[in-house]
Design an enzyme around this catalytic site. Structure first.
Site, PDB file in Angstrom:
ATOM      1  N   ASN A 192       0.412   7.889  -9.136  1.00 51.70           N
ATOM      2  CA  ASN A 192       1.660   8.155  -9.870  1.00 51.70           C
ATOM      3  C   ASN A 192       1.733   7.317 -11.144  1.00 51.70           C
ATOM      4  OD1 ASN A 192       3.360   9.898  -7.822  1.00 51.70           O
ATOM      5  ND2 ASN A 192       2.359   8.285  -6.651  1.00 51.70           N
ATOM      6  N   TRP A 205      -3.031   3.352  -5.805  1.00 53.68           N
ATOM      7  CA  TRP A 205      -4.283   4.055  -6.132  1.00 53.68           C
ATOM      8  C   TRP A 205      -4.244   4.818  -7.453  1.00 53.68           C
ATOM      9  CZ3 TRP A 205      -2.681   6.662  -1.093  1.00 53.68           C
ATOM     10  CH2 TRP A 205      -2.694   5.737  -0.053  1.00 53.68           C
ATOM     11  N   ASP A 262       0.823  -1.215   0.000  1.00 48.92           N
ATOM     12  CA  ASP A 262       0.000   0.000   0.000  1.00 48.92           C
ATOM     13  C   ASP A 262       0.864   1.276   0.000  1.00 48.92           C
ATOM     14  OD1 ASP A 262      -2.414   1.362   0.064  1.00 48.92           O
ATOM     15  OD2 ASP A 262      -3.216   0.227   1.750  1.00 48.92           O
ATOM     16  N   ASP A 270     -10.129   3.473  -3.357  1.00 52.15           N
ATOM     17  CA  ASP A 270     -10.849   2.279  -2.898  1.00 52.15           C
ATOM     18  C   ASP A 270     -12.255   2.172  -3.469  1.00 52.15           C
ATOM     19  OD1 ASP A 270      -8.579   1.986  -1.464  1.00 52.15           O
ATOM     20  OD2 ASP A 270      -9.549   1.952   0.508  1.00 52.15           O
TER      21      ASP A 270
HETATM   22  C1  GLA Z   1      -5.982   1.360   1.536  1.00 57.29           C
HETATM   23  C2  GLA Z   1      -6.147   0.362   0.402  1.00 57.29           C
HETATM   24  C3  GLA Z   1      -7.267  -0.606   0.734  1.00 57.29           C
HETATM   25  C4  GLA Z   1      -6.956  -1.316   2.048  1.00 57.29           C
HETATM   26  C5  GLA Z   1      -6.702  -0.306   3.154  1.00 57.29           C
HETATM   27  C6  GLA Z   1      -6.159  -0.960   4.424  1.00 57.29           C
HETATM   28  O1  GLA Z   1      -7.102   2.176   1.653  1.00 57.29           O
HETATM   29  O2  GLA Z   1      -6.404   1.011  -0.808  1.00 57.29           O
HETATM   30  O3  GLA Z   1      -7.477  -1.544  -0.295  1.00 57.29           O
HETATM   31  O4  GLA Z   1      -5.811  -2.128   1.862  1.00 57.29           O
HETATM   32  O5  GLA Z   1      -5.761   0.680   2.765  1.00 57.29           O
HETATM   33  O6  GLA Z   1      -5.933  -0.047   5.436  1.00 57.29           O
END
Ligand code: GLA
Length: 400
Positions: A184, A181, A147, A202
């Site tokens: 970049n 996400w 992450d 997310d």
């Molecule tokens: C981010 C990720 C999610 C999950 C959470 C865990 O938001 O994008 O998919 O892994 O962290 O804290």
């Protein structure tokens, strides 16, 4: 001479430890992840039950392999800095859990973060990449989701390369899932670094909404789908765009779940279920285990589908498949039912990126409806169908 040899040795060493594991994830990875349903409420009992349910439900048989514990499994680092599992949540230890998962013929995935802390506030891998990779290899980890929280000052590409190299040096083949996400443009560099990369923030279990989490938003199925535009050229065997884990069975309607699942398959997306496997309805199970739909996702060509055209609010998607087959998906985005009449012969389709073409005037295809699980004539005739609100009709076209 001595200098030249040292230089060659140096370059050889760099090369040996600077790569991702090839020949992993040649099809989009399939499995289950704790986050969407259970967030931080994870423990060994839950994971064991999920592994049991994955087998008992027929999901393993349908291709789901990875059981991934997302955030919040962590304890503290030991005096040398090696990471430990939370002993209260995982009293038998991470290795024993991995062994259990492996004994079921499944694979074990875990989560960490490039930053100093995970998004849930647990120890991150920053500065401990090689030590963490060693522990994961010792435990028998097969998949790492990595992450991007608390990464002030880090460069994404470099930070993910560091973990890639650490995993490679630890010598256990591990699928490396980049979760940054899309901030970049990971699609531009991710193929050298990992096996899949998140393209968006997310997901949330709604059809067409944004959920405000206080400063950042989670996105509904349609929002995520629309953000995949332009990314298909980056995906292929061993390197996939990841529009996030699935929300099938987490509160949307049956139609929405079916459409969500179908579109993820049209996108050649990783299929990580995110529901409660031990308490899933027959309807949810039927969606997640439809093997003919899964075959569209897992097609060996690994070509991501594309939106061919939109008629009213019905999108028509095409995906080239092996042996000259095509998947076609009609998606009704609207809140009301709609009908469609599609004259194949007026719609020859070209995929110029992957050099695939279908000319319905020259070739007639057999049509198989993948949700009704039956033949529906050929492309020699106009295709007429109704579409419920937020639903799909998904077809496989095969040469006669
Ligand atoms: C981010 C990720 C999610 C999950 C959470 C865990 O938001 O994008 O998919 O892994 O962290 O804290």
């Amino acid at each position: 001479m001595k200098k030249a040899c040292s230089l060659i040795l140096f370059l050889f060493t760099i090369n040996c430890y600077s790569q991702k594991f090839d020949s992993l994830a040649l099809e989009p990875p399939m499995g289950w992840n704790t986050w969407n349903k259970f967030t931080c409420n994870v423990n060994e009992e839950l994971i064991r039950q999920a592994a049991d349910a994955l087998v008992a439900s027929g999901m393993k048989d349908a291709g789901y392999t990875y059981i991934v514990i997302d955030d919040c499994w962590h304890g503290q680092r030991d005096s040398l800095g090696f990471i430990q599992g939370d002993q209260k949540k995982f009293p038998s230890g991470m290795k024993a859990l991995a062994d259990y998962i492996h004994s079921k013929g499944l694979k074990f995935g875990i989560y960490s973060c490039a930053g100093s802390k995970t998004c849930g506030g647990h120890p991150g891998s920053r500065g401990y990449e090689y030590q963490d990779a060693i522990m994961y290899a010792k435990w028998g980890v097969d998949y790492l989701k990595y992450d991007w929280c608390n990464t002030e000052g880090l460069k994404a590409e470099g930070a993910y390369m560091t973990m890639r190299d650490a995993l490679y040096a630890a010598k256990r083949p591990i699928v490396f899932s980049l979760c940054e996400w899309g901030d970049n443009q990971p699609w531009a560099w991710g193929a050298n670094t990992g096996h899949l990369w998140r393209t968006t923030g997310d997901i949330y279990h709604c059809w067409d909404c944004k959920k405000d989490n206080g400063g950042w938003y989670s996105l509904g199925v349609l929002q995520i789908l629309d953000k995949q535009d332009g990314l298909r050229k980056y995906a292929g065997p061993g390197h996939w765009n990841d529009p996030d884990m699935m929300e099938v069975g987490n509160g949307m309607t049956e139609n929405e779940d079916r459409a969500h699942f179908s579109m993820w398959c049209m996108l050649a997306a990783p299929l990580m279920a995110g529901n409660d496997l031990s308490n899933m309805s027959e309807k949810t199970k039927a969606i997640l285990t439809n093997k003919e739909v899964i075959a569209i996702d897992q097609d060996p060509l690994g070509i991501q589908g594309f939106k061919y055209k939109t008629i009213d609010s019905v999108e028509i998607w095409f995906k080239p498949l092996e042996k000259g087959d095509w998947a076609v998906c009609f998606l009704n985005r609207k809140n009301v039912a709609d009908g469609i009449e599609f004259d194949w012969k007026e719609n020859s389709v070209t995929d110029s990126l992957f050099h695939k073409e279908v000319n319905f005037k020259a070739v007639t295809y057999k049509i198989r409806n993948l949700w009704l699980k039956k033949g529906q004539g050929t492309t020699g005739k106009i295709f007429k169908t109704t579409l419920d609100a937020h639903d799909v009709v998904m077809l496989r076209l095969s040469r006669q």
